[in-house]
Design a protein around this motif. Structure first.
Motif, PDB file in Angstrom:
ATOM      1  N   SER A 124      60.186  15.023  29.872  1.00 59.61           N
ATOM      2  CA  SER A 124      58.990  14.682  30.475  1.00 59.61           C
ATOM      3  C   SER A 124      58.263  14.354  29.020  1.00 59.61           C
ATOM      4  O   SER A 124      56.914  12.699  28.972  1.00 59.61           O
ATOM      5  CB  SER A 124      57.814  15.227  30.335  1.00 59.61           C
ATOM      6  N   SER A 125      58.663  13.725  27.556  1.00 63.00           N
ATOM      7  CA  SER A 125      58.044  13.168  26.181  1.00 63.00           C
ATOM      8  C   SER A 125      59.149  13.174  25.801  1.00 63.00           C
ATOM      9  O   SER A 125      58.990  12.154  24.475  1.00 63.00           O
ATOM     10  CB  SER A 125      57.031  14.039  26.221  1.00 63.00           C
ATOM     11  N   SER A 195      53.493  11.371  30.898  1.00 64.94           N
ATOM     12  CA  SER A 195      52.840  11.623  30.004  1.00 64.94           C
ATOM     13  C   SER A 195      52.238  11.106  29.438  1.00 64.94           C
ATOM     14  O   SER A 195      51.273  11.953  28.824  1.00 64.94           O
ATOM     15  CB  SER A 195      54.157  12.446  29.266  1.00 64.94           C
ATOM     16  N   VAL A 199      48.921  13.057  29.532  1.00 65.73           N
ATOM     17  CA  VAL A 199      48.509  14.405  28.459  1.00 65.73           C
ATOM     18  C   VAL A 199      47.612  13.898  27.750  1.00 65.73           C
ATOM     19  O   VAL A 199      46.418  14.393  27.596  1.00 65.73           O
ATOM     20  CB  VAL A 199      49.751  14.466  28.104  1.00 65.73           C
ATOM     21  N   GLY A 202      44.694  14.650  29.832  1.00 64.15           N
ATOM     22  CA  GLY A 202      44.437  16.213  29.874  1.00 64.15           C
ATOM     23  C   GLY A 202      43.532  16.596  28.140  1.00 64.15           C
ATOM     24  O   GLY A 202      42.811  17.485  28.452  1.00 64.15           O
ATOM     25  N   THR A 236      45.587  20.299  36.492  1.00 63.33           N
ATOM     26  CA  THR A 236      46.950  20.299  37.006  1.00 63.33           C
ATOM     27  C   THR A 236      47.708  20.708  35.464  1.00 63.33           C
ATOM     28  O   THR A 236      48.585  21.238  35.616  1.00 63.33           O
ATOM     29  CB  THR A 236      46.569  18.255  36.815  1.00 63.33           C
ATOM     30  N   THR A 237      46.934  20.725  34.141  1.00 59.85           N
ATOM     31  CA  THR A 237      47.666  21.272  32.896  1.00 59.85           C
ATOM     32  C   THR A 237      47.708  22.995  33.866  1.00 59.85           C
ATOM     33  O   THR A 237      49.022  23.742  33.165  1.00 59.85           O
ATOM     34  CB  THR A 237      46.713  21.100  31.850  1.00 59.85           C
ATOM     35  N   VAL A 240      51.089  22.629  35.303  1.00 62.74           N
ATOM     36  CA  VAL A 240      52.228  22.141  34.716  1.00 62.74           C
ATOM     37  C   VAL A 240      52.246  23.431  33.873  1.00 62.74           C
ATOM     38  O   VAL A 240      54.033  23.452  33.336  1.00 62.74           O
ATOM     39  CB  VAL A 240      51.760  20.900  33.915  1.00 62.74           C
ATOM     40  N   LEU A 242      50.560  25.689  30.652  1.00 66.82           N
ATOM     41  CA  LEU A 242      49.543  25.009  28.975  1.00 66.82           C
ATOM     42  C   LEU A 242      50.539  24.968  27.755  1.00 66.82           C
ATOM     43  O   LEU A 242      50.510  23.949  27.053  1.00 66.82           O
ATOM     44  CB  LEU A 242      48.445  25.614  28.345  1.00 66.82           C
ATOM     45  N   ARG A 245      51.857  21.429  28.349  1.00 70.17           N
ATOM     46  CA  ARG A 245      51.279  19.982  28.299  1.00 70.17           C
ATOM     47  C   ARG A 245      51.482  20.651  26.863  1.00 70.17           C
ATOM     48  O   ARG A 245      51.483  19.445  25.419  1.00 70.17           O
ATOM     49  CB  ARG A 245      50.017  20.648  28.495  1.00 70.17           C
ATOM     50  N   ILE A 248      54.325  18.889  24.870  1.00 69.38           N
ATOM     51  CA  ILE A 248      54.604  17.146  24.853  1.00 69.38           C
ATOM     52  C   ILE A 248      53.568  17.089  23.988  1.00 69.38           C
ATOM     53  O   ILE A 248      53.671  15.643  23.786  1.00 69.38           O
ATOM     54  CB  ILE A 248      54.152  16.635  25.923  1.00 69.38           C
ATOM     55  N   ALA A 249      52.025  17.278  23.218  1.00 67.96           N
ATOM     56  CA  ALA A 249      51.153  16.865  22.775  1.00 67.96           C
ATOM     57  C   ALA A 249      52.115  16.691  21.649  1.00 67.96           C
ATOM     58  O   ALA A 249      51.637  15.847  20.278  1.00 67.96           O
ATOM     59  CB  ALA A 249      49.740  17.731  23.273  1.00 67.96           C
TER      60      ALA A 249
END
Length: 288
Positions: A124-125, A195, A199, A202, A236-237, A240, A242, A245, A248-249
């Motif tokens: 995703s990232s 993303s 993101v 989010g 949503t987070t 998916v 945490l 996420r 990805i962050a």
């Protein structure tokens, strides 16, 4: 039903049978493909097989599925070695979002595939070009970013790397349509399209919660009612994950700068095991 379903690869492999991998297997099985899921050991393989079968059973119970559950399950194999992917037309890697893990997994899968086979990552990232760096045939590699939960989601990002062959990108669009999804084609860039935007929203919602601007429910309601989002960024987070996420962050923070810096609240919740729906607790309480 034809033995070679139009538009869908006949033989599909999925590396990783967690929630995402099981969902990807489900989508291709409904489209008529023969699917092999590979997991790390017998215990994980058993859980993956049950996950796919339960998902298929729910689809059959809802109706509108051409095949019976027995017919669908007969096209499913669950194995514990990538050698089982030999003869596949397409293999989708769906292991955790860790760059080194994905690179190693992709190399091992490519080694057993024929020269014309396609290899895809569900990342995703992580950069498709970075993942392709160690591959022998980067022209046969691209990203297929599915969304969670796969059976209910209608979007797939087709991520085209610098070396991805044009005919492979075109074929991937066709496969996406064949499994009942809508393709969005993007070039390889940090976070792709979904993303990067999702993101960012989010993370800002988490910062607002951290600062006491509003409750999680009210932050989500503001986006659902004010902007017609079907689901708010915090719920949503939770769905998916945490931890997902956060990973990805961290990737986007490194690539794009401080606007993607993970909030302290996100790091703390992941450290405490509050990873969302899969753990039973995130920004909301979840129960089976």
């Amino acid at each position: 039903m034809s033995e070679d379903p139009p538009g869908a690869p006949r033989r599909v492999g999925v590396l990783g049978g967690g929630r995402m991998g099981a969902g990807i297997a489900h989508a291709f099985l409904l489209a008529g493909s023969h699917v092999t899921v590979v997991e790390r050991d017998d215990e994980a393989a058993g859980a993956a097989g049950e996950r796919v079968r339960e998902s298929l059973a729910r689809s059959v119970a809802r109706g509108g599925v051409a095949d019976t559950l027995d017919v669908l399950v007969a096209r499913l194999r669950v194995e514990v070695t990538p050698d089982a992917f030999a003869g596949s037309d397409l293999v989708v890697e769906a292991v955790p979002e860790v760059r080194a893990l994905k690179r190693d997994a992709l190399r091992r899968v490519e080694a057993v595939l024929g020269e014309g086979a396609a290899l895809a990552s569900n990342t995703s990232s992580i950069s498709i070009d970075a993942l392709a760096a160690d591959l022998e045939r980067p022209d046969r590699f691209l990203g297929l970013h599915f969304f969670n939960p796969v059976p209910a989601s209608t979007l797939v990002e087709v991520v085209v790397g610098a070396a991805t062959a044009p005919d492979l990108a075109a074929a991937a669009r066709g496969w996406t349509v064949a499994i009942g999804k809508t393709p969005v084609v993007v070039r390889d860039a940090p976070g792709f399209a979904s993303s990067r935007l999702g993101v960012l929203l989010g993370l800002e919602a988490i910062r607002m919660l951290e600062e006491g601007v509003a409750t999680a429910a009210d932050i989500d309601a503001a986006m659902e009612l004010g902007y017609r989002h079907p689901m708010g960024p915090l719920r949503t987070t939770d769905i998916v994950g945490l931890d997902v996420r956060l990973g990805i962050a961290e990737e986007l923070h490194e690539a794009l700068g401080e606007r993607f810096a993970p909030p302290h609240l996100l790091r703390r919740m992941v450290a405490e095991g509050a990873t969302g729906r899969k753990s039973g607790r995130g920004f909301y309480e979840w129960s089976e």
